[in-house]
Motif scaffolding. Structure first.
Motif, PDB file in Angstrom:
ATOM      1  N   ALA A 164       0.837  -1.211   0.000  1.00 51.24           N
ATOM      2  CA  ALA A 164       0.000   0.000   0.000  1.00 51.24           C
ATOM      3  C   ALA A 164       0.868   1.256   0.000  1.00 51.24           C
ATOM      4  O   ALA A 164       0.540   2.249  -0.661  1.00 51.24           O
ATOM      5  CB  ALA A 164      -0.923  -0.003   1.222  1.00 51.24           C
ATOM      6  N   LEU A 170       2.267   1.622  -3.565  1.00 49.38           N
ATOM      7  CA  LEU A 170       1.284   1.988  -4.588  1.00 49.38           C
ATOM      8  C   LEU A 170       0.691   3.378  -4.360  1.00 49.38           C
ATOM      9  O   LEU A 170       0.391   4.084  -5.318  1.00 49.38           O
ATOM     10  CB  LEU A 170       0.152   0.946  -4.623  1.00 49.38           C
ATOM     11  N   VAL A 171       0.491   3.743  -3.086  1.00 47.71           N
ATOM     12  CA  VAL A 171      -0.206   5.006  -2.795  1.00 47.71           C
ATOM     13  C   VAL A 171       0.624   5.924  -1.899  1.00 47.71           C
ATOM     14  O   VAL A 171       0.878   7.085  -2.229  1.00 47.71           O
ATOM     15  CB  VAL A 171      -1.581   4.724  -2.112  1.00 47.71           C
ATOM     16  N   GLY A 172       1.025   5.391  -0.754  1.00 47.45           N
ATOM     17  CA  GLY A 172       1.600   6.238   0.294  1.00 47.45           C
ATOM     18  C   GLY A 172       2.869   6.971  -0.098  1.00 47.45           C
ATOM     19  O   GLY A 172       3.059   8.132   0.258  1.00 47.45           O
ATOM     20  N   MET A 222       3.773   8.333  -2.678  1.00 40.05           N
ATOM     21  CA  MET A 222       3.539   9.575  -3.426  1.00 40.05           C
ATOM     22  C   MET A 222       3.378  10.760  -2.477  1.00 40.05           C
ATOM     23  O   MET A 222       3.767  11.880  -2.778  1.00 40.05           O
ATOM     24  CB  MET A 222       2.284   9.439  -4.283  1.00 40.05           C
ATOM     25  N   PHE A 223       2.730  10.494  -1.316  1.00 40.31           N
ATOM     26  CA  PHE A 223       2.488  11.578  -0.353  1.00 40.31           C
ATOM     27  C   PHE A 223       3.662  11.775   0.608  1.00 40.31           C
ATOM     28  O   PHE A 223       3.843  12.852   1.156  1.00 40.31           O
ATOM     29  CB  PHE A 223       1.235  11.295   0.477  1.00 40.31           C
ATOM     30  N   LYS A 229       4.887  15.225  -3.185  1.00 39.38           N
ATOM     31  CA  LYS A 229       4.425  15.103  -4.566  1.00 39.38           C
ATOM     32  C   LYS A 229       5.404  14.203  -5.306  1.00 39.38           C
ATOM     33  O   LYS A 229       6.190  14.655  -6.143  1.00 39.38           O
ATOM     34  CB  LYS A 229       4.377  16.491  -5.199  1.00 39.38           C
ATOM     35  N   TRP A 265       4.510   8.149  -9.251  1.00 37.24           N
ATOM     36  CA  TRP A 265       3.852   6.890  -8.926  1.00 37.24           C
ATOM     37  C   TRP A 265       4.811   5.733  -9.174  1.00 37.24           C
ATOM     38  O   TRP A 265       5.517   5.710 -10.188  1.00 37.24           O
ATOM     39  CB  TRP A 265       2.585   6.718  -9.768  1.00 37.24           C
ATOM     40  N   ALA A 282      -1.394   3.803   3.415  1.00 28.97           N
ATOM     41  CA  ALA A 282      -1.775   4.597   2.245  1.00 28.97           C
ATOM     42  C   ALA A 282      -1.955   6.075   2.582  1.00 28.97           C
ATOM     43  O   ALA A 282      -1.618   6.925   1.764  1.00 28.97           O
ATOM     44  CB  ALA A 282      -3.067   4.034   1.648  1.00 28.97           C
ATOM     45  N   PHE A 283      -2.511   6.376   3.752  1.00 32.13           N
ATOM     46  CA  PHE A 283      -2.813   7.788   4.031  1.00 32.13           C
ATOM     47  C   PHE A 283      -2.213   8.365   5.322  1.00 32.13           C
ATOM     48  O   PHE A 283      -1.382   9.267   5.240  1.00 32.13           O
ATOM     49  CB  PHE A 283      -4.331   8.020   3.973  1.00 32.13           C
TER      50      PHE A 283
END
Lengths: 428, 60
Positions: free
Chosen positions: A59, A62-64, A66-67, A90, A93, A145-146
């Protein structure tokens, strides 16, 4: 906190070596979680740990990431009251262009991969004996992820907490080189959310009388896990000092000594407190004390002297057994692994110590702002996210699964098949 | 009650942010940041109280 100064080749090699030790912290925590659970859930606990680490890493990739993106480029920010508020990274991916990035950024991302896996393991121990593997992996994926990437960016990636020093004149900004806040306090709050949402183990709080004692099934796993965790913690603290604080090479031995001092002092304090309180030292509480010292060192090992580190560990070790009792007996919180004391409370304490003993003007205020952010913003957000997740992936196993044990219910086989399973009096 | 406590906690965080922006003096800034944390702790206490009131649901 992150600067754009490139690491020297020696520092980069050392940081890489330390990051290779850091997975031992994951192994230690997984062993401690498993040992503090029941024998009929041991295989599920260990398999779940691997599943959670995998889910968190995927996770985050794939997502985290990036942030999180530590100082990869200027992140997402807005201008308010004359200040820049960097609130998310920023990054590209799936690490496109990763090999061309500065070495510090590459190692920073590697550090965050290991950190997110450790953070995701913490709530798994608190939900022992009743939390399904599917729920555990979903929680890990959500955290990775977040909440973790955003918080990691704020602290390590050049976000607004890390720049409190340059923007508001508060010391060198919020410091947390070993991840006391972003790993342990975040994981501890996620553990509290899991406990509140999932509820206590059946029979833990009977209708009449005090809570039922449900001791861990294997003290050897727990205590060996503590030793393994020490090596991993040294890796995290040293790599964190190099990557996030630009520590000088002559400072590195002190970081290791501080880590040892905090753990040893906390263990000794927990040993003495349980010996005085119960007449004999308690193995699981002493292990939690050891872990508390390590967690406290995550924030302050790179920022204090050995004597101050010893003080931090001593207080953490005294508080741990007392807090475990308060949480269970007064607040009806069923936390099999003791994550709320070892990770949450000790992480907060370590963050505070890093500010109290700092010689930078305003550092304590910076630490308080960081603590206020995690407590007032991150915890309610994590609770809300997990409560919503519970609606789609129910956390708690069916009553029958809890009765026969998570091993048989979820895996179809026990961790110790040749052992006799004793009758559980709590089901009378 | 638990959700009421959780809803109060971000208010304390906003107070902390306001202290950063509105009070450049270290003393007043520190006092208001501590007030923000106190509000958060209050909200956390209410959430814990909410959990204790609902603990009967899990008693067996």
């Amino acid at each position: 906190m992150t600067t754009q100064i490139e690491l020297s080749s020696g520092s980069a090699a050392l940081a890489t070596g330390m990051l290779l030790l850091a997975p031992l912290a994951l192994a230690g925590v997984a062993l401690i979680n498993t040992g503090l659970g029941r024998s009929r859930s041991a295989a599920q606990a260990m398999l779940g740990s691997l599943a959670i680490v995998s889910a968190a890493i995927l996770a985050f990739a794939l997502v985290g990431a990036m942030f999180a993106a530590p100082a990869m480029e200027a992140g997402h920010s807005f201008h308010f009251f004359g200040k820049d508020w960097n609130w998310a990274g920023k990054g590209p991916w799936l690490f496109s262009g990763f090999p061309a990035l500065p070495l510090r950024t590459q190692l920073g991302i590697l550090f965050e991969f290991l950190a997110v896996a450790l953070a995701a393991l913490i709530p798994w121990g608190s939900g022992a004996d009743r939390l399904r593997i599917a729920a555990g992996t979903s929680i890990a994926a959500l955290l990775a992820a977040f909440p973790f990437p955003i918080l990691a960016y704020w602290i390590w990636g050049g976000g607004w907490l890390g720049t409190l020093g340059s923007q508001f004149g508060l010391g060198v900004g919020f410091i947390d080189p070993g991840g006391a806040g972003s790993i342990h306090v975040l994981g501890g709050f996620a553990a509290l959310a899991v406990i509140w949402i999932t509820g206590s183990r059946r029979g833990k709080f009977p209708r009449e009388g005090l809570s039922t004692a449900m001791p861990g099934h294997n003290a050897i796993y727990v205590l060996f896990g503590c030793v393994i965790a020490l090596i991993g913690w040294m890796g995290f603290n040293l790599a964190g000092a190099l990557l996030w604080l630009d520590a000088n090479p002559e400072r590195l031995a002190v970081v290791v000594i501080n880590t040892l001092m905090a753990a040893a002092a906390a263990f000794a304090a927990s040993f003495a407190v349980t010996r005085l309180r119960f007449g004999k030292p308690d193995a699981s509480l002493c292990a939690n004390g050891w872990l508390s010292g390590l967690v406290a060192s995550s924030a302050c090992a790179a920022a204090v002297t050995p004597l101050q580190s010893l003080f931090a560990g001593l207080v953490a070790g005294i508080a741990t057994p007392l807090l475990v009792e308060v949480l269970e007996l007064a607040l009806s919180i069923d936390d099999p692994s003791g994550a709320l004391t070892a990770h949450l409370a000790s992480g907060l304490w370590g963050l505070l110590v890093a500010g109290v003993f700092s010689h930078h003007q305003g550092q304590l205020i910076a630490q308080l702002v960081g603590i206020a952010t995690i407590l007032g913003l991150v915890f309610p957000a994590v609770y809300l996210l997990l409560a919503l997740l519970n609606r789609t992936v129910p956390f708690r196993v069916e009553p029958d699964g809890e009765r026969i044990g998570m091993d048989l219910h979820e895996l179809g086989g026990a961790a110790y098949p040749e052992f006799v399973v004793h009758r559980d009096d709590s089901y009378r | 009650m638990k959700y009421a406590g959780l809803a109060v906690m971000p208010t304390g965080f906003v107070l902390t942010l306001a202290a950063l922006l509105l009070f450049p003096g270290p003393a007043t800034r520190a006092v208001f940041i501590l007030c923000g944390i106190a509000v958060e702790v209050l909200g956390f206490g209410v959430a814990i109280r909410g959990h204790m009131l609902s603990r009967g649901d899990f008693r067996s």
